[in-house]
Each structure stands twice: as structure tokens, then as C-alpha cells.
Design a protein around this motif. Structure first.
Motif, PDB file in Angstrom:
ATOM      1  N   ALA A 189       0.835  -1.206   0.000  1.00  0.00           N
ATOM      2  CA  ALA A 189       0.000   0.000   0.000  1.00  0.00           C
ATOM      3  C   ALA A 189       0.869   1.255   0.000  1.00  0.00           C
ATOM      4  CB  ALA A 189      -0.932  -0.002   1.210  1.00  0.00           C
ATOM      5  N   TYR A 190       1.826   1.329   0.914  1.00  0.00           N
ATOM      6  CA  TYR A 190       2.696   2.504   0.995  1.00  0.00           C
ATOM      7  C   TYR A 190       3.593   2.611  -0.231  1.00  0.00           C
ATOM      8  CZ  TYR A 190       1.372   2.117   5.940  1.00  0.00           C
ATOM      9  OH  TYR A 190       0.675   2.012   7.110  1.00  0.00           O
ATOM     10  N   ALA A 191       4.097   1.467  -0.694  1.00  0.00           N
ATOM     11  CA  ALA A 191       5.012   1.475  -1.828  1.00  0.00           C
ATOM     12  C   ALA A 191       4.334   1.931  -3.105  1.00  0.00           C
ATOM     13  CB  ALA A 191       5.610   0.079  -2.017  1.00  0.00           C
ATOM     14  N   PHE A 192       3.104   1.492  -3.342  1.00  0.00           N
ATOM     15  CA  PHE A 192       2.393   1.877  -4.560  1.00  0.00           C
ATOM     16  C   PHE A 192       1.904   3.319  -4.501  1.00  0.00           C
ATOM     17  CE2 PHE A 192       1.013  -2.250  -6.899  1.00  0.00           C
ATOM     18  CZ  PHE A 192       2.344  -2.628  -6.967  1.00  0.00           C
TER      19      PHE A 192
ATOM     20  N   VAL B 223      -4.321   2.781  -8.042  1.00  0.00           N
ATOM     21  CA  VAL B 223      -5.596   2.138  -7.714  1.00  0.00           C
ATOM     22  C   VAL B 223      -5.378   0.998  -6.732  1.00  0.00           C
ATOM     23  CG1 VAL B 223      -7.528   0.816  -8.629  1.00  0.00           C
ATOM     24  CG2 VAL B 223      -6.686   2.799  -9.892  1.00  0.00           C
ATOM     25  N   VAL B 224      -4.431   0.129  -7.050  1.00  0.00           N
ATOM     26  CA  VAL B 224      -4.142  -1.014  -6.173  1.00  0.00           C
ATOM     27  C   VAL B 224      -3.636  -0.526  -4.819  1.00  0.00           C
ATOM     28  CG1 VAL B 224      -2.685  -3.046  -5.865  1.00  0.00           C
ATOM     29  CG2 VAL B 224      -3.701  -2.570  -8.096  1.00  0.00           C
ATOM     30  N   GLY B 225      -2.785   0.482  -4.844  1.00  0.00           N
ATOM     31  CA  GLY B 225      -2.260   1.012  -3.596  1.00  0.00           C
ATOM     32  C   GLY B 225      -3.351   1.611  -2.727  1.00  0.00           C
ATOM     33  N   GLY B 226      -4.300   2.327  -3.349  1.00  0.00           N
ATOM     34  CA  GLY B 226      -5.404   2.903  -2.595  1.00  0.00           C
ATOM     35  C   GLY B 226      -6.284   1.844  -1.963  1.00  0.00           C
TER      36      GLY B 226
ATOM     37  N   ALA C  11      -5.383  -1.278  -1.289  1.00  0.00           N
ATOM     38  CA  ALA C  11      -4.604  -1.957  -0.263  1.00  0.00           C
ATOM     39  C   ALA C  11      -4.498  -1.108   0.998  1.00  0.00           C
ATOM     40  CB  ALA C  11      -3.206  -2.275  -0.796  1.00  0.00           C
ATOM     41  N   TYR C  12      -4.404   0.194   0.827  1.00  0.00           N
ATOM     42  CA  TYR C  12      -4.335   1.093   1.973  1.00  0.00           C
ATOM     43  C   TYR C  12      -5.609   1.007   2.805  1.00  0.00           C
ATOM     44  CZ  TYR C  12      -3.821   5.434   4.626  1.00  0.00           C
ATOM     45  OH  TYR C  12      -3.728   6.360   5.645  1.00  0.00           O
ATOM     46  N   LEU C  13      -6.742   0.996   2.139  1.00  0.00           N
ATOM     47  CA  LEU C  13      -8.018   0.934   2.847  1.00  0.00           C
ATOM     48  C   LEU C  13      -8.263  -0.428   3.483  1.00  0.00           C
ATOM     49  CD1 LEU C  13     -10.327   2.838   0.327  1.00  0.00           C
ATOM     50  CD2 LEU C  13      -9.424   3.692   2.502  1.00  0.00           C
TER      51      LEU C  13
ATOM     52  N   THR D 134      -4.206  -1.656   5.907  1.00  0.00           N
ATOM     53  CA  THR D 134      -3.514  -0.847   6.913  1.00  0.00           C
ATOM     54  C   THR D 134      -4.501  -0.377   7.976  1.00  0.00           C
ATOM     55  OG1 THR D 134      -3.838   1.293   5.787  1.00  0.00           O
ATOM     56  CG2 THR D 134      -1.931  -0.032   5.122  1.00  0.00           C
ATOM     57  N   TRP D 135      -4.002  -0.209   9.196  1.00  0.00           N
ATOM     58  CA  TRP D 135      -4.878   0.213  10.283  1.00  0.00           C
ATOM     59  C   TRP D 135      -5.451   1.601  10.027  1.00  0.00           C
ATOM     60  CZ3 TRP D 135      -6.883  -3.074  13.448  1.00  0.00           C
ATOM     61  CH2 TRP D 135      -6.191  -4.245  13.794  1.00  0.00           C
ATOM     62  N   GLU D 136      -4.631   2.511   9.554  1.00  0.00           N
ATOM     63  CA  GLU D 136      -5.149   3.858   9.298  1.00  0.00           C
ATOM     64  C   GLU D 136      -6.167   3.845   8.167  1.00  0.00           C
ATOM     65  OE1 GLU D 136      -0.843   3.871   7.585  1.00  0.00           O
ATOM     66  OE2 GLU D 136      -2.021   2.822   9.101  1.00  0.00           O
TER      67      GLU D 136
END
Length: 442
Positions: A53-56, A405-408, A410-412, A415-417
Motif C-alpha cells: 500500500a505505501y510502496a504503490f 488504484v491497487v495502492g489505494g 490496499a491502503y483501505l 492498513t490500520w489507518e
């Protein structure tokens, strides 16, 4: 003769933050103690630098990870030399693969230009696997010729799995075809700040739109988790007894040198299927992968039984001189593995080397009649095994949109935040729906 000293290190971070003090304590492990001065340049090839998530998403999400390695370099230099300080010359990434280049502060002013490039090699050419490059133009001092010497550093992470040899070879081809450096004339504030920091220009006056691949006149160093294994199939239960043992004598079948004979990368290079023209210093260290995560006891090799112990982490280089050791312009000082860190299932590998500073030229040499002993004869541009893909830029832009798109997502979701944001959005949406429903029912 004027020489440039380099220290190149590759490390698969396994998506975990590093222990800064522990890493700094062993950072210069591959630099011989007989070397009394700090390297002119340091290059770090980092794979699985951060969670996907952070990397993308990149940007500030990767700042803590890059900052950690800047602190590692600062503390490692301070431990070994009293007066050595480094400035960051280049810091870039493609997805989960990062590249950092540092110059010793007292020589940083000789860097005349910096170019970067990146290519995704993963799913849909996204950056879960990929390569990122930095090309430095090193100015020659009087007495060693005129002009600049191009120094190209590439960090790479190729396809995994024992049976994916052909995919890894194709990844190499993708690097040659789509890792493209472009020169443009810019006056951006960021470039001005970098020029002030390095005491040099960052490409001003270059011809706009000129594109070059990884093969060019000068030097090329490629480091990374290249993922070549020691078998084409997964290990079976009976194979565990063949895994290398720490205390095995060189004559023992359990000494790691026996397993090295089955190294896929060596085999593929000898058959000219990958890394054409590149050289590797002799390997005299145990496998770099795959260790049990969290292992701390350096007296034991705790290999995971689901993978063959392999030399996945490698550093290759292109020596512009093809005339043999007598005319070699790259001198490896030491090629070694660092101790196992508990945050990763890989061991870091480092190369300490020196390169001869000579003027370079892009075309065929006009000085073939010069005496063979003329050490100032210009180096020539090596032939690339594959042509540059004319569509490289569009392919990278499309892949970058997919990464966001994938990073967004994965972030949701990972990741806890991101989950807190997602829960807040759901609660807010439900609240708005109840309010709207109550208003409509009045």
C-alpha cells in the motif's frame, strides 16, 4: 591514475522497518579494514522496501523507510570515520523497489548531472517487482581527461519461484528495453536545490527528449534480489538433508560450495540468456535466502524448508574494458554477505570496488591506432542485447495508474489507518442515510 571508490549494497527488507543501530553496526562489513578512507559513492538497492500500500502510493508514505536508511548510512560512517559525511544524490523507487545513492560531501561537487528511470516488472507491469536506476555524470579532474564519466546504478527485483527462470530472463530483457533515462532542460526549484547541495548542475543544457537505456558508455552496476535459485523445483522432504551446514568443511558435500554449482544465474549467464556482458565477482559466501524470519543466532543457519537455499541477492557490473584483467577498469575489493538481520529472510550483500576514471565516448572508437598502453584511451559504448522499446513511456504511465488504484485499495483494506478511514466512511454514509430518510419521512 584517478580512481573512484564505490560501496554497493543490496537488501530485501521483507516489508519491515530496519533496526537502524544494528544495521549501521554491520553496514560496512564488506569493506576491508585496510581501506582507510570512506567510499566516494554509496548505492543502496532495496527490495520489498515497504508494504504494498505505501510502496504503490509512494510520496510521504515512503519517507520513514528512506529516512531510516539515510540514518543507517550516517551512523555507519560516523562509527568508522571521524570526518566522513554523505549527502543524498538520488532517492527514487518503482513500487516496492528503491534505490538510494549517496556521495561523500567533499566530492559531491564533481557530480555534474543526475538522471533517474524506472520500470515495473510485476503483474500488468506494476511495481510489485521492478527496477529503478540512477545515472550520475562524474566530472573528471584535470590530468585524467576531459568531460564526464557516466555511472549507472540499477536496483532490481525479479520474478520469484524456483521454476520461473524464463520469467526472470524476460525481466532482464524488460529492464534493457524499458528502463530508459531521458535528459531534459529544466529550471525547477527542486533541481536548483539539488544543484546547490551538490555544487553542480543536474543536467542543464542537455538535449530535451534524448533517451538512453542501461547500456551506455561508462559504468553499470546492477544490484538486487534477482531471485535465481539453485533448483528448478521445490525441495522435497528428502532434500532437506542436502541443505548446507554452517560447520561443514569445504570437502564435505554439505558445504555451500556444492550447492552453488547448481546456481541458475551462473548457468543462464554462461548460456548468454541473461545479463549479457555483465560480470560478477567470485562468490565465497553462503546462500542469502531463505532464512527463518526473526532468526537471531548467527551460529546457526535456519533455512526454511519450503525453499532451496539460494544466492538470490547479487551484484553484477559491466566493465567497459574487454581486454582482460590487464586492462580492467573495475576492481572488486571485496564481495561479501552481511550478518543475518531478524527483520528479513534475506541476507544483505555488498560489493566494495574501485573504478578507473576515464573519458568516454558513445560511438565507435577513433583511436584504434593508439598504443595499447595508453591508459587514457576513451571507453566505448557497449552494445545492448535488446533495443529500447519505443512504447516504454506509455507502458510505464499506464502501470503507474494501476499502482495508484491497487495502492489505494490496499491502503483501505490492509492498513490500520486505512481501515479507520473506511470505517469512518461507512459510519458517515449510514448516518447520512438515516438523516436523509428521517427528513423524507416528515
Amino acid at each position: 591514475m584517478d580512481k573512484l571508490t564505490l560501496y554497493i549494497l543490496t537488501f530485501n527488507c521483507a516489508r519491515n522497518p530496519v533496526d537502524i543501530d544494528l544495521f549501521a553496526a554491520h553496514f560496512f562489513h564488506a569493506l576491508p579494514h585496510t581501506v582507510t578512507s570512506a567510499p566516494d559513492l554509496i548505492a543502496l538497492s532495496l527490495q520489498e522496501l515497504a508494504p504494498i500500500a505505501y510502496a504503490f502510493l509512494g510520496g510521504s508514505y515512503l519517507t520513514p523507510y528512506f529516512t531510516s536508511f539515510r540514518q543507517v548510512v550516517d551512523r555507519a560512517a560516523a562509527r568508522r570515520w571521524e570526518d566522513a559525511q554523505y549527502v543524498t544524490v538520488s532517492e527514487d523507487h518503482v513500487g516496492m523497489t528503491g534505490l538510494m545513492v549517496f556521495a561523500r560531501s567533499d566530492v559531491a561537487g564533481r557530480i555534474a548531472s543526475v538522471q533517474t528511470a524506472g520500470v515495473g516488472l510485476g503483474l500488468q507491469q506494476m511495481g510489485n517487482k521492478g527496477a529503478v536506476g540512477a545515472r550520475l555524470g562524474w566530472s573528471l579532474e584535470s590530468g585524467t581527461g576531459t568531460g564526464t564519466v557516466p555511472l549507472t546504478f540499477v536496483a532490481a527485483h525479479l520474478a520469484p519461484a524456483e521454476d520461473a527462470v524464463e520469467r526472470r530472463n524476460e525481466d532482464w530483457r524488460g529492464i534493457v528495453e524499458r528502463l530508459v533515462f531521458t535528459t531534459t532542460t529544466t529550471n525547477h526549484e527542486e533541481d536548483s536545490e539539488r544543484a546547490a547541495l551538490l555544487g553542480s548542475s543536474t543536467g542543464e543544457g542537455d538535449r530535451e527528449g534524448e533517451a538512453e537505456g542501461v547500456f551506455t558508455a561508462g559504468y553499470l552496476f546492477l544490484a538486487g534480489d534477482l531471485n535465481y535459485r539453485t533448483s528448478n523445483t521445490l525441495p522435497q522432504t528428502a532434500d532437506f538433508a542436502r541443505f548446507p551446514q554452517l560447520d561443514a568443511d569445504e570437502s564435505s558435500p554439505l558445504h555451500y560450495s556444492r550447492l552453488l554449482r547448481d546456481d541458475q544465474l551462473t548457468r543462464e549467464r554462461e548460456k548468454d540468456r541473461c545479463f549479457q556482458g555483465l560480470t560478477e565477482a567470485p562468490i565465497s559466501f553462503p546462500p542469502t535466502y531463505k532464512y527463518k524470519l526473526g532468526a537471531r543466532d548467527p551460529r546457526q543457519w535456519k533455512f526454511v524448508h519450503s525453499r532451496w537455499p539460494s544466492w538470490c541477492d547479487r551484484i553484477l557490473y559491466l566493465d567497459p574494458s574487454a581486454g582482460g584483467p590487464a586492462t580492467a577498469t573495475v576492481t572488486p575489493c571485496r564481495y561479501d554477505v552481511l550478518p543475518l538481520f531478524p527483520t528479513s529472510d534475506h541476507r544483505a550483500v555488498a560489493l566494495a570496488a574501485a573504478v578507473v576514471l576515464r573519458s568516454v565516448q558513445a560511438g565507435p572508437s577513433d583511436s584504434e591506432s593508439a598504443p595499447a598502453t595508453d591508459v587514457q584511451q576513451p571507453q566505448q559504448q557497449p552494445a545492448a542485447p535488446f533495443p529500447i522499446d519505443r512504447d516504454w513511456k506509455r507502458k510505464r504511465e499506464e502501470a503507474r495508474r494501476k499502482e495508484l488504484v491497487v495502492g489505494g485499495l490496499a491502503y483501505l483494506g490492509l492498513t490500520w489507518e486505512g481501515r479507520r478511514i473506511l470505517v469512518g466512511m461507512v459510519i458517515g454514509g449510514l448516518g447520512a442515510w438515516f438523516v436523509l430518510r428521517s427528513m423524507l419521512s416528515v
